[in-house]
Design a protein around this motif. Sequence first.
Motif, mmCIF file in Angstrom:
data_model
loop_
_atom_site.group_PDB
_atom_site.id
_atom_site.type_symbol
_atom_site.label_atom_id
_atom_site.label_comp_id
_atom_site.label_asym_id
_atom_site.label_seq_id
_atom_site.Cartn_x
_atom_site.Cartn_y
_atom_site.Cartn_z
ATOM 1 N N PRO A 196 12.710 -45.152 30.332
ATOM 2 C CA PRO A 196 12.488 -44.841 28.918
ATOM 3 C C PRO A 196 12.401 -43.339 28.696
ATOM 4 N N PHE A 197 12.873 -42.903 27.534
ATOM 5 C CA PHE A 197 12.900 -41.471 27.240
ATOM 6 C C PHE A 197 11.514 -40.847 27.349
ATOM 7 N N ALA A 198 10.491 -41.557 26.887
ATOM 8 C CA ALA A 198 9.138 -41.007 26.892
ATOM 9 C C ALA A 198 8.641 -40.702 28.299
ATOM 10 N N GLU A 199 9.240 -41.348 29.292
ATOM 11 C CA GLU A 199 8.815 -41.151 30.680
ATOM 12 C C GLU A 199 9.777 -40.281 31.473
ATOM 13 N N ALA A 200 10.880 -39.894 30.851
ATOM 14 C CA ALA A 200 11.954 -39.230 31.584
ATOM 15 C C ALA A 200 11.557 -37.855 32.116
ATOM 16 N N PHE A 201 10.906 -37.032 31.282
ATOM 17 C CA PHE A 201 10.541 -35.683 31.715
ATOM 18 C C PHE A 201 9.634 -35.744 32.943
ATOM 19 N N THR A 202 8.626 -36.582 32.887
ATOM 20 C CA THR A 202 7.694 -36.695 34.010
ATOM 21 C C THR A 202 8.411 -37.201 35.257
ATOM 22 N N ALA A 203 9.365 -38.120 35.078
ATOM 23 C CA ALA A 203 10.114 -38.655 36.212
ATOM 24 C C ALA A 203 10.883 -37.552 36.934
ATOM 25 N N VAL A 204 11.456 -36.618 36.159
ATOM 26 C CA VAL A 204 12.157 -35.489 36.782
ATOM 27 C C VAL A 204 11.149 -34.520 37.394
ATOM 28 N N GLN A 205 10.085 -34.259 36.674
ATOM 29 C CA GLN A 205 9.087 -33.275 37.109
ATOM 30 C C GLN A 205 8.450 -33.650 38.448
ATOM 31 N N VAL A 206 8.169 -34.926 38.640
ATOM 32 C CA VAL A 206 7.492 -35.360 39.877
ATOM 33 C C VAL A 206 8.478 -35.800 40.947
ATOM 34 N N GLY A 207 9.769 -35.765 40.654
ATOM 35 C CA GLY A 207 10.764 -36.050 41.676
ATOM 36 C C GLY A 207 11.175 -37.503 41.812
ATOM 37 N N VAL A 208 10.804 -38.335 40.845
ATOM 38 C CA VAL A 208 11.278 -39.722 40.874
ATOM 39 C C VAL A 208 12.800 -39.737 40.750
ATOM 40 N N VAL A 209 13.319 -38.854 39.909
ATOM 41 C CA VAL A 209 14.753 -38.625 39.789
ATOM 42 C C VAL A 209 14.998 -37.120 39.845
ATOM 43 N N ASP A 210 16.240 -36.743 40.094
ATOM 44 C CA ASP A 210 16.589 -35.328 40.218
ATOM 45 C C ASP A 210 17.286 -34.767 38.984
ATOM 46 N N GLY A 211 17.468 -35.608 37.965
ATOM 47 C CA GLY A 211 18.158 -35.115 36.784
ATOM 48 C C GLY A 211 18.292 -36.194 35.732
ATOM 49 N N VAL A 212 19.126 -35.883 34.733
ATOM 50 C CA VAL A 212 19.256 -36.749 33.561
ATOM 51 C C VAL A 212 20.713 -36.802 33.112
ATOM 52 N N ILE A 213 21.156 -37.994 32.772
ATOM 53 C CA ILE A 213 22.437 -38.193 32.084
ATOM 54 C C ILE A 213 22.126 -38.873 30.760
ATOM 55 N N GLY A 214 22.826 -38.464 29.702
ATOM 56 C CA GLY A 214 22.623 -39.126 28.414
ATOM 57 C C GLY A 214 22.438 -38.168 27.263
ATOM 58 N N SER A 215 22.355 -36.876 27.551
ATOM 59 C CA SER A 215 22.170 -35.897 26.483
ATOM 60 C C SER A 215 23.168 -34.766 26.683
ATOM 61 N N GLY A 216 22.942 -33.651 25.966
ATOM 62 C CA GLY A 216 23.799 -32.484 26.081
ATOM 63 C C GLY A 216 22.940 -31.240 26.133
ATOM 64 N N ALA A 217 23.563 -30.077 26.073
ATOM 65 C CA ALA A 217 22.831 -28.823 26.271
ATOM 66 C C ALA A 217 21.651 -28.680 25.311
ATOM 67 N N GLU A 218 21.858 -28.982 24.031
ATOM 68 C CA GLU A 218 20.774 -28.841 23.057
ATOM 69 C C GLU A 218 19.638 -29.806 23.360
ATOM 70 N N GLY A 219 19.983 -31.032 23.721
ATOM 71 C CA GLY A 219 18.967 -32.025 24.032
ATOM 72 C C GLY A 219 18.163 -31.667 25.270
ATOM 73 N N TYR A 220 18.846 -31.142 26.278
ATOM 74 C CA TYR A 220 18.138 -30.755 27.504
ATOM 75 C C TYR A 220 17.257 -29.536 27.253
ATOM 76 N N TYR A 221 17.733 -28.630 26.427
ATOM 77 C CA TYR A 221 16.906 -27.475 26.088
ATOM 78 C C TYR A 221 15.658 -27.923 25.331
ATOM 79 N N ALA A 222 15.826 -28.854 24.419
ATOM 80 C CA ALA A 222 14.708 -29.292 23.597
ATOM 81 C C ALA A 222 13.678 -30.094 24.376
#
Length: 336
Positions: A196-222
């Motif tokens: 889920p999007f609400a958990e995505a940042f934390t998942a990357v931050q703690v290393g559950v995943v190494d990145g994200v697919i599904g957005s673009g430059a503006e979305g990743y910046y935001a």
Amino acid sequence: MLTKGNTMKKLLGATAVATFIGLAGLAQAADLKMSHVRPQGATIDVELKAFADNVKETTGGDVNIEIYAASALGDYTTVQERVSVGAIEMATQPAATGTDRRMQIATVPFLASNWEEARKIFGPGGVIHDTMAELYSKQDITMLAAYPVYFGGISLNRDAVAPGTTEAKGIKVRVPGIKSFQLTGEALGYIPAPIPFAEAFTAVQVGVVDGVIGSGAEGYYASFRDVTKTYVPANTHFEVWYMIISNEALANLDEDDQAALKKAAGEFEAARWVVAEEDQGKWEQRLTDELDAKVVSLTDEQLAAMATTVREAVWPELLKDVGQEWGQSILDKALN
């Protein structure tokens, strides 16, 4: 001859009529809630506030739109369901495919290769534009405008591995819970993890995943600026959001206000198509300048090869999900 009592009754009657007329006039004014997914101050937030000001002015104050940023009224799936039943009046957001699997047609990967193709397919008169309007209508929703956002890419919290190929990379990435993104991640050589999007940042931050697919430059910046070290502009999909209004809320407006709202929405969409491509480039540059992220350069040949692989692997599976005959007819129109 009027008696004092009759005169009083007439005065009271006139007052009641005047009050009724006044209240009827007030009842024509509408306060509408508009939800969107980005934080306050983001591009869409600024543009929607300008849109709301335009509507208020052109309707003489009859229609007041209050903007709710950052999914304050709920995640976009919930909001779409609530717009459908009239609990929330408006939204500008991605289509919620959980409400109708056929809405995945708007997220078909590598459907457009450049902005010219994107406008032809997703813009006014385009097959996806018309199809989405029809699908929304089946949910008691009127689509007022499409909002082109960007071509999608891949954000990584590490260095990229063979970014211009579809080779297996051994990199686990978060994807939305939408089949098209999951299949695309696999086809590009990543290990997709629906989170889920609400958990995505934390998942990357703690290393559950190494990145994200599904957005673009503006979305990743935001939303992922602190965990984006590499950005791969792979043109994975063309991101379009939709400005929608519940049929109930629209019907409650008089004809003049409906016309003014629709005209303002058309102008809103037309203005966005003019600046969207340039806007995408600015956000990619901000990833480099402000976050010191590496933006990978991909050749046209690499992008074309990735597109071919994904189309061959993903499109047949998506067509099974949305309906083979229905989906194929739309893709055929898009590619002609």
